[in-house]
Design a protein around this motif. Structure first.
Motif, short mmCIF file in Angstrom:
data_model
loop_
_atom_site.label_atom_id
_atom_site.label_comp_id
_atom_site.label_asym_id
_atom_site.label_seq_id
_atom_site.Cartn_x
_atom_site.Cartn_y
_atom_site.Cartn_z
N SER A 93 11.01 40.64 -50.20
CA SER A 93 9.83 39.89 -49.76
C SER A 93 10.25 38.55 -49.16
N PRO A 94 9.57 38.09 -48.10
CA PRO A 94 9.91 36.78 -47.51
C PRO A 94 9.25 35.61 -48.22
N TYR A 95 8.37 35.89 -49.20
CA TYR A 95 7.60 34.83 -49.82
C TYR A 95 8.39 34.21 -50.98
N THR A 96 9.00 33.07 -50.71
CA THR A 96 9.80 32.38 -51.72
C THR A 96 8.88 31.77 -52.78
N GLU A 97 9.46 31.51 -53.95
CA GLU A 97 8.71 30.88 -55.03
C GLU A 97 8.37 29.43 -54.68
N THR A 98 7.18 28.99 -55.10
CA THR A 98 6.83 27.59 -54.92
C THR A 98 7.61 26.73 -55.91
N LYS A 99 7.62 25.43 -55.67
CA LYS A 99 8.43 24.51 -56.46
C LYS A 99 8.10 24.60 -57.95
N LYS A 100 9.17 24.72 -58.77
CA LYS A 100 9.10 24.78 -60.23
C LYS A 100 8.37 26.02 -60.75
N PHE A 101 8.33 27.07 -59.95
CA PHE A 101 7.80 28.35 -60.42
C PHE A 101 8.95 29.33 -60.59
N LEU A 102 8.90 30.12 -61.66
CA LEU A 102 9.93 31.11 -61.97
C LEU A 102 9.29 32.50 -61.98
N THR B 222 11.22 39.30 -43.54
CA THR B 222 10.06 38.85 -42.78
C THR B 222 8.84 39.63 -43.22
N GLY B 223 7.67 39.05 -43.05
CA GLY B 223 6.45 39.73 -43.47
C GLY B 223 5.23 39.09 -42.86
N ARG B 224 4.12 39.77 -43.02
CA ARG B 224 2.86 39.25 -42.50
C ARG B 224 1.70 39.82 -43.31
N TRP C 224 -6.83 43.28 -46.46
CA TRP C 224 -6.48 44.61 -46.93
C TRP C 224 -4.99 44.94 -46.81
N PHE C 225 -4.36 44.52 -45.72
CA PHE C 225 -3.02 45.02 -45.40
C PHE C 225 -1.98 43.90 -45.28
N PHE C 226 -0.74 44.22 -45.69
CA PHE C 226 0.40 43.34 -45.47
C PHE C 226 1.64 44.21 -45.27
N HIS C 227 2.70 43.61 -44.75
CA HIS C 227 3.94 44.39 -44.59
C HIS C 227 5.15 43.47 -44.77
N TYR C 228 6.29 44.07 -45.11
CA TYR C 228 7.58 43.39 -45.21
C TYR C 228 8.62 44.15 -44.38
N PRO D 94 0.01 30.22 -42.27
CA PRO D 94 -0.53 30.68 -40.98
C PRO D 94 -0.05 29.86 -39.78
N GLU D 95 0.89 28.91 -40.00
CA GLU D 95 1.37 28.13 -38.86
C GLU D 95 2.07 29.01 -37.83
N PHE D 96 2.71 30.10 -38.29
CA PHE D 96 3.39 31.04 -37.41
C PHE D 96 2.84 32.44 -37.66
N PRO D 97 3.02 33.35 -36.70
CA PRO D 97 2.47 34.71 -36.87
C PRO D 97 3.11 35.48 -38.03
N ILE D 98 4.33 35.10 -38.44
CA ILE D 98 5.03 35.78 -39.53
C ILE D 98 5.60 34.76 -40.49
N THR D 99 5.96 35.22 -41.68
CA THR D 99 6.79 34.45 -42.60
C THR D 99 8.21 34.99 -42.51
N LEU D 100 9.19 34.09 -42.41
CA LEU D 100 10.59 34.48 -42.24
C LEU D 100 11.46 33.68 -43.19
#
Length: 277
Positions: free
Chosen positions: A21-30, A140-142, A147-151, A105-111
């Motif tokens: 997954s491209p979604y990194t953990e937020t600060k101080k989250f495990l 990368t993902g969006r 309803w839908f997402f992809h990686y 949402p600043e960019f079309p994808i998360t990378l």
């Protein structure tokens, strides 16, 4: 429909069964993820069954930078005309960093992109090549809508000084491995409770493959061989997040081998927890 799309808030659904997954953990989250992967493989009259157990830790150093640690322990059972055998041992340990370069949402994808170090596990049990490794991980993902997402994940690794399993040989080899994964996710149920918690049900369809090298034993000296493993993984996951942002999820997926180097079939049980400090 337009009103529903306007009210959509990105959820950043994290971690499929076999795709990064491209979604990194937020600060101080495990986040802690336990994956139990059972597979079965039949070839030349020998049935091989494996249980690979992966324990993954993800910690947010900043909202964009994540530190990763993956430990794994493996069990293998073989049966054939010559009798039965079994082996147990540790696979390679992974240490890594990932930085979220682009984000929605600043960019079309998360990378996200980052380096990884591979520390050798149990070579004598055939669960490791016995060499030190370096890898680069790109995900990368969006989230397309409610309803839908992809990686999509790509990983390239080089193992240095992999040991030769040929008895009496002191040769070593540099090995190269390329891993890919793609996942399509569907969220049929998302329900918020009166207390502010949320129930989630995710359906995922994934494909993953590894095109890589290993060392086969020879009469005097071993030699590199290349395998092409491709699997299809449909899965179902349920999660609940409390009002205080403690997340617990459990998922079950099936595994279908699509190439001669793949397991014939398998099952994946995955549980994960996420919380902040």
């Amino acid at each position: 429909m337009a009103a529903a799309e306007e009210s959509f808030l990105p959820e950043e659904p994290d971690y499929a069964f076999v795709t990064g997954s491209p979604y990194t953990e937020t600060k101080k989250f495990l986040q802690i993820i336990l994956t139990n992967f059972f597979n079965s493989f039949d070839e030349a009259g020998i049935t091989s069954r494996e249980l690979n157990n992966f324990l993954r830790f993800e910690y947010g150093i900043t909202d964009r930078l994540e530190a990763d640690l993956v430990l794994n322990f493996n069990d293998q059972w073989n049966s054939g005309a010559d009798g039965n055998s079994d082996a147990h041992g540790f696979g390679d340990t992974l240490l890594g960093l990932r930085y979220r370069i682009l984000r929605e949402p600043e960019f079309p994808i998360t990378l996200s992109f980052g380096p990884q170090i591979l520390l050798p596990g149990s070579f004598s049990k055939s669960f490791s090549s016995g060499g030190f490794g370096l890898a680069w991980d790109l995900t990368t993902g969006r989230e397309w809508n409610r309803w839908f997402f992809h990686y999509l994940s790509l990983n390239y690794a080089t193992t240095f000084a992999a040991k030769d399993p040929t008895q009496g040989s002191f040769s070593d080899f540099n090995l190269h491995n390329f891993n890919w994964g793609v996942a399509l996710g569907f969220r049929p149920i998302e329900k918020t409770t009166r207390s502010g918690g949320r129930h989630d049900l995710h359906v995922t369809i994934e494909a993953s493959g590894t095109f890589g090298q290993s060392v086969a034993a020879g009469s005097v000296q071993g030699f590199p061989t290349t395998d092409n493993e491709i699997i299809f993984v449909p899965g179902l996951r349920y999660g609940y997040i409390t009002p205080k942002k403690f997340l617990a999820e459990v998922g079950l997926a099936g595994v279908i081998g699509l190439s001669s180097d793949s397991p014939d079939w398998g099952l994946i049980l995955q549980t994960q927890w996420e919380f902040g400090f």
